[in-house]
Design an enzyme around this catalytic site. Structure first.
Site, mmCIF file in Angstrom:
data_model
loop_
_atom_site.group_PDB
_atom_site.id
_atom_site.type_symbol
_atom_site.label_atom_id
_atom_site.label_comp_id
_atom_site.label_asym_id
_atom_site.label_seq_id
_atom_site.Cartn_x
_atom_site.Cartn_y
_atom_site.Cartn_z
ATOM 1 N N LYS A 162 -14.036 1.105 112.691
ATOM 2 C CA LYS A 162 -13.823 2.515 112.385
ATOM 3 C C LYS A 162 -15.010 3.385 112.811
ATOM 4 O O LYS A 162 -14.830 4.475 113.358
ATOM 5 C CB LYS A 162 -13.525 2.693 110.895
ATOM 6 C CG LYS A 162 -12.217 2.038 110.488
ATOM 7 C CD LYS A 162 -11.806 2.386 109.082
ATOM 8 C CE LYS A 162 -10.527 1.657 108.692
ATOM 9 N NZ LYS A 162 -9.387 1.902 109.599
ATOM 10 N N GLU A 252 -3.774 1.615 109.660
ATOM 11 C CA GLU A 252 -3.545 0.213 110.028
ATOM 12 C C GLU A 252 -3.096 -0.479 108.753
ATOM 13 O O GLU A 252 -3.905 -0.760 107.873
ATOM 14 C CB GLU A 252 -4.830 -0.397 110.599
ATOM 15 C CG GLU A 252 -4.562 -1.583 111.530
ATOM 16 C CD GLU A 252 -4.448 -2.886 110.767
ATOM 17 O OE1 GLU A 252 -3.307 -3.392 110.675
ATOM 18 O OE2 GLU A 252 -5.448 -3.384 110.272
ATOM 19 N N CYS A 286 -3.807 -9.307 108.276
ATOM 20 C CA CYS A 286 -2.622 -8.440 108.283
ATOM 21 C C CYS A 286 -1.657 -8.780 109.407
ATOM 22 O O CYS A 286 -0.454 -8.548 109.286
ATOM 23 C CB CYS A 286 -3.046 -6.978 108.367
ATOM 24 S SG CYS A 286 -4.112 -6.600 109.766
ATOM 25 N N GLU A 464 -6.387 1.425 116.835
ATOM 26 C CA GLU A 464 -7.814 1.143 116.802
ATOM 27 C C GLU A 464 -8.146 0.267 118.000
ATOM 28 O O GLU A 464 -7.312 -0.499 118.481
ATOM 29 C CB GLU A 464 -8.204 0.458 115.492
ATOM 30 C CG GLU A 464 -8.032 1.365 114.293
ATOM 31 C CD GLU A 464 -8.586 0.798 113.002
ATOM 32 O OE1 GLU A 464 -9.363 1.514 112.348
ATOM 33 O OE2 GLU A 464 -8.230 -0.336 112.643
#
Length: 490
Positions: A162, A252, A286, A464
């Site tokens: 990030k 996300e 994830c 991202e």
């Protein structure tokens, strides 16, 4: 005294006491030990961080591209020099095996920062000719102050995913790590300052998502929020961000990704891929391919290969180099995963292996759940429909390509998908029909810095990594220039 002591907030280039003085504990999930106390930010701390970021951001943005690039590159060098130290902290905080954090978590985060440090000079506008006497040029300008809200499974890596593009584009960032795993983000803040980042350009506020996270998403001084977490929390963040000041968002979110094995696949390779897609990081990834689709004729042979591999997993103390499977991140999460396992048993799935938490022996005081494999699963089962975020594989059989594509897409999620086949024509044909933002052919899990990652449907908004992410941290200014005369109608 805990191992890492009292951890303060990081505001304006320094570790700073919170205004409230409230604290919460960081707990090692391998043994239940309190390893640190963290200060909790409140509204006054958020205001201080935003004010510091607003002051530091113009200083940072005014530097030349090469100056900013060199500072971020120095931060990369420091991260790599301290790889083992940071990995040890990450292991104690998350329960992930040291063999994993030392070789992946810090390394891949540093790679992303290095990637964006190199892209800074490439942030360019365009020149668009209109006619002989007029043209338009564009500038890519930073958004200003942005917020990052991280998840607990890859604390330092997510902080770098990030902050790297945000800082590369000339923004300042206020980062809120997960309250479950906050320690390495605080270390990163000090590293950025040591590398030469101006005060206020990267701040870290620790505390709960319901309080600190919500204050950041609603704060009028913040232009964008980048969030990693679950769908329910993501929807709340998005609503708050839009309802306050129409903030831009990157999301996300979760996944329930399909891994499709075709009849021509090398079954040993397919089993290896399925193992990595389900049990790496104890299943707390994830993008995991937790819905494993296998041709009905190969189901029994595939199951045998999976069970053989699960039996080879070395569950143990995460600080032991031999361990490749550690505890879940918390005791609360362990209990959540066990509820899903109980649901699978109740709904009639066949338990091949695992299905229990470790409550005896040397690991009894940790949040351990055994690697678990269910087969003869149905699409309507809870373990197949919902994201578990733990070491639970569901094997489903199918008979035709058309059928498996339809079933793979029958989900609200769309984060990742993969196929295993020796027929590349089929591989591309199927991948092009799968509704997922990240896809793999004959592999699983690697996310290089150059690769944009993000989801379809409820699995996310924006991307991202990759060059395109810089667009999400800048805004375009268009300027028209007239070199000739100007004719007014008045």
């Amino acid at each position: 005294m805990s191992r890492y002591g009292l951890q303060k907030l990081y505001i304006n280039g320094a570790y700073t006491d919170s205004t409230s003085g409230d604290t919460f504990d960081a707990v090692n999930p391998a043994n239940g030990e309190c390893i640190a106390q963290l200060q909790a930010a409140n509204a006054q701390d958020v205001d201080k961080a935003v004010a510091a970021a607003k002051q530091g951001q113009p200083v940072w943005a005014a530097m030349t591209a090469m100056e900013r690039s060199r500072i971020l590159r120095r931060a990369v060098d420091i991260l790599r020099d301290r790889n083992d130290e940071l990995a040890a902290i990450e292991t104690a905080d998350t329960g992930k095996p040291l063999s994993e954090t030392r070789s992946v978590d810090i390394v891949t985060g540093a790679d992303v920062l290095e990637y964006y440090a190199g892209l800074i000079p490439a942030l360019e506008g365009q020149q668009i000719p209109l006619r002989g006497s007029a043209f338009v040029y564009t500038r890519r300008e930073p958004l200003g102050v942005v917020a990052g809200i991280g998840a607990w499974n890859y604390p330092l890596q997510i902080a770098l995913w990030k902050s790297a593009p945000a800082l590369a584009a000339g923004n300042a960032m206020i980062f809120k790590p997960s309250e479950v795993t906050s320690l390495t983000a605080l270390k990163l803040a000090g590293i950025y300052t040591e590398a030469g980042l101006p005060a206020g350009v990267f701040n870290v506020l620790t505390g709960s998502g319901d309080q600190v996270g919500q204050m950041l998403t609603e704060h009028p001084g913040i232009a964008k929020v980048s969030f990693t977490g679950g769908i329910a929390s993501g929807k709340k963040v998005m609503a708050n961000a839009a309802g306050s000041t129409l903030k831009d968002v990157t999301m996300e979110l979760g996944g329930k990704s399909p891994l499709i094995i075709f009849a021509d696949a090398d079954l040993d390779k397919a089993a290896d891929i399925a193992m990595m897609a389900n049990f790496y990081s104890s299943g707390q990834v994830c993008t995991n391919g937790t819905r494993v689709f296998v041709p009905q004729a190969l189901q029994a042979a595939f199951e045998q290969k999976i069970v053989e591999r699960v039996k080879r997993i070395h569950i143990g103390d995460p600080s032991d180099e031999r361990t490749n499977f550690g505890p879940l991140v918390s005791f609360q999460h362990r209990d959540s995963v066990m509820r899903y396992i109980d649901s699978g048993k109740r709904e009639g799935a066949t338990l091949l292996i695992g299905g229990y938490s470790l409550t005896e022996g040397a690991l009894a005081h940790g949040a351990y759940v055994a690697p678990t494999v269910f087969t003869h699963c149905r699409d309507d089962m809870q373990i197949v429909r919902e994201e578990i975020f733990g070491p639970v594989m569901s094997i489903l059989s199918y008979q035709s390509e058309e059928e498996v594509i339809r079933r793979a897409n029958d989900t609200e999620y769309g984060l990742a998908a993969g196929v295993v086949t020796q027929d590349l024509n089929r591989a591309h044909r199927v991948i092009h029909q799968l509704q997922a933002g990240i896809c793999w052919i004959n592999t699983w899990g690697e996310s290089a810095p150059e690769m944009p990652v993000g989801g379809y449907k409820h699995s996310g908004v924006g991307r991202e990594n990759g060059i395109s992410t810089l667009e999400h941290y800048t805004q375009i200014k268009s300027i028209q220039v007239e070199l000739g005369s100007f004719n007014s109608v008045f």
